[in-house]
Scaffold this active site. Structure first.
Site, mmCIF file in Angstrom:
data_model
loop_
_atom_site.group_PDB
_atom_site.id
_atom_site.type_symbol
_atom_site.label_atom_id
_atom_site.label_comp_id
_atom_site.label_asym_id
_atom_site.label_seq_id
_atom_site.Cartn_x
_atom_site.Cartn_y
_atom_site.Cartn_z
ATOM 1 N N ASP A 143 -3.785 8.167 7.875
ATOM 2 C CA ASP A 143 -4.651 7.203 8.259
ATOM 3 C C ASP A 143 -4.293 6.419 9.377
ATOM 4 O OD1 ASP A 143 -3.128 5.403 7.016
ATOM 5 O OD2 ASP A 143 -4.680 5.107 5.676
ATOM 6 N N HIS A 153 -0.548 5.027 6.914
ATOM 7 C CA HIS A 153 0.194 5.613 5.579
ATOM 8 C C HIS A 153 0.513 7.022 5.777
ATOM 9 C CE1 HIS A 153 -2.439 2.126 4.446
ATOM 10 N NE2 HIS A 153 -1.304 1.799 3.670
ATOM 11 N N SER A 168 0.753 -1.340 0.009
ATOM 12 C CA SER A 168 -0.127 0.004 -0.055
ATOM 13 C C SER A 168 0.872 1.359 0.179
ATOM 14 C CB SER A 168 -0.803 0.034 0.992
ATOM 15 O OG SER A 168 -0.339 -0.215 2.462
#
Length: 362
Positions: free
Chosen positions: A328, A331, A37
């Site tokens: 968040d 990240h 991610s």
């Protein structure tokens, strides 16, 4: 010397990334990225239809693009420094997708192990092999597919790998002991070695490998694993120690591969030091509450609640003009990613110290 490097990096931040560094002059840049991610530019959404909702993407794109950030990721800034298009996810099948400058195989949640579970690093490499084979088939079919990457493009491309964080994090979430996680690191390194050799076998000769960041500084980890094992900046020491051990093993692997694959260029980039400096010297960079998420729930000190994550009902988000490192809880924000990119481009954290555009200018 450190002061000079620091001043140079600060000056870089004052200029647009695309104006600081030289552009590719010998050949158009082609990049293939493999990871999780931290560099997924929409692969999860394209591949599984998994919703990544607003306010993700609010800062730069003004809509959600599947990136887990309010805006651009590190890989986006690196592409912009070459004045090339942002990488499209390999899984994006829309007709307007353009893979002329490469493709992004990174997917949210990816790890190296288990080996054959989508979308592990091994699967991503298998997808690349299919992509390359099919691309060259179409290019040689004389059926109007001229605007594709040719054999020279694949051979001179940059192959980026940014993975390993989830392997460590998943092991910790399973309540494995510190030493049990340490024992798993060689298996993770072995999969990265297999990936590099597999891409080398496909003709790849230019590699750019990121190590993993300070896990113990993520608001998600700090809110989920209550411990007194904190360093001077409030990060979980044991988690950062595991990340450091992984990074040392990865660095050693890169050294071995340089010796074994003598005609390959393999650049190891110390993302850990860059990101940890953001935490340790957050006020210098204009950040406050460095261990608190911008988008989440629960308020101080971490604003992270696994039951109410960013974009889910009940979340709260900081103002757009506020400066946070964490978006968040896992990240980074676009603002933080921009600083990380500037430091990566400075060459001060790369071994060997090659410019990012080396693959298209050499």
């Amino acid at each position: 010397m450190a002061a000079i490097v620091g001043l140079f990096t600060f000056l870089l931040l004052l200029l647009p990334l695309s104006l600081v560094f030289s552009q590719c002059t010998r050949r158009p840049p082609v990049i293939f990225n493999f990871g999780d991610s931290n560099s997924d530019t929409g692969g999860l959404v394209a591949g599984l239809g998994f919703p990544v909702l607003s306010p993700n993407g609010r800062t730069f794109f003004r809509r959600s693009t599947g990136r887990l950030s309010d805006g651009r990721l590190l890989i986006d800034f690196l592409c912009e420094s070459l004045n090339t298009n942002l990488l499209n996810p390999y899984m994006d099948s829309l007709a307007r997708s353009n893979f002329k400058n490469g493709a992004n195989f990174a997917i949210v949640g990816s790890s190296t192990l288990p080996k054959y579970v989508p979308f592990s690093l091994n699967i991503q490499v298998m997808q690349f092999v299919h992509f390359k084979t099919r691309t060259l088939e179409l290019l040689n079919s004389n059926a109007g597919y001229e605007n594709l990457i040719d054999d020279d493009g694949f051979r001179n491309a940059l192959y980026m790998i940014d993975i390993g964080q989830n392997d460590i994090a998943d092991s910790l979430s399973k309540n494995l002991s510190y030493f049990q996680v340490v024992k798993q690191i060689p298996s993770v390194i072995s999969e990265i070695q297999n990936a590099v050799k597999g891409l080398y076998g496909q003709g790849g000769r230019k590699f750019w490998i990121h190590n993993t960041g300070p896990l113990g500084c993520l608001p998600q980890k700090l809110s989920s694993f209550h411990t007194k094992d904190l360093d001077r900046y409030g990060c979980i020491s044991s988690y950062n120690n595991l990340a450091t051990l992984f990074n040392k093993a990865l660095s050693h692997l890169c050294q071995e591969l340089r010796y074994e694959l003598k005609d390959a260029s393999i650049v190891y980039v110390d993302i850990y030091t860059i990101k940890y400096d953001l935490i340790a010297n957050s006020s210098v960079h204009g950040f406050f509450d460095p261990l608190m998420a911008c988008c989440g729930a629960g308020g101080r000190p971490y604003n992270y609640d696994i039951r109410v994550t960013c974009g889910q009902p009940g979340y709260q988000v900081c103002n757009e003009n506020s400066k946070f490192i964490s978006w968040d809880g896992i990240h980074y924000t676009e603002e933080a990613n921009k600083i990380v990119a500037s430091k990566v481009l400075s060459r001060a954290y790369s071994t060997p110290s090659l410019p990012f555009d080396f693959f298209c200018n050499n």
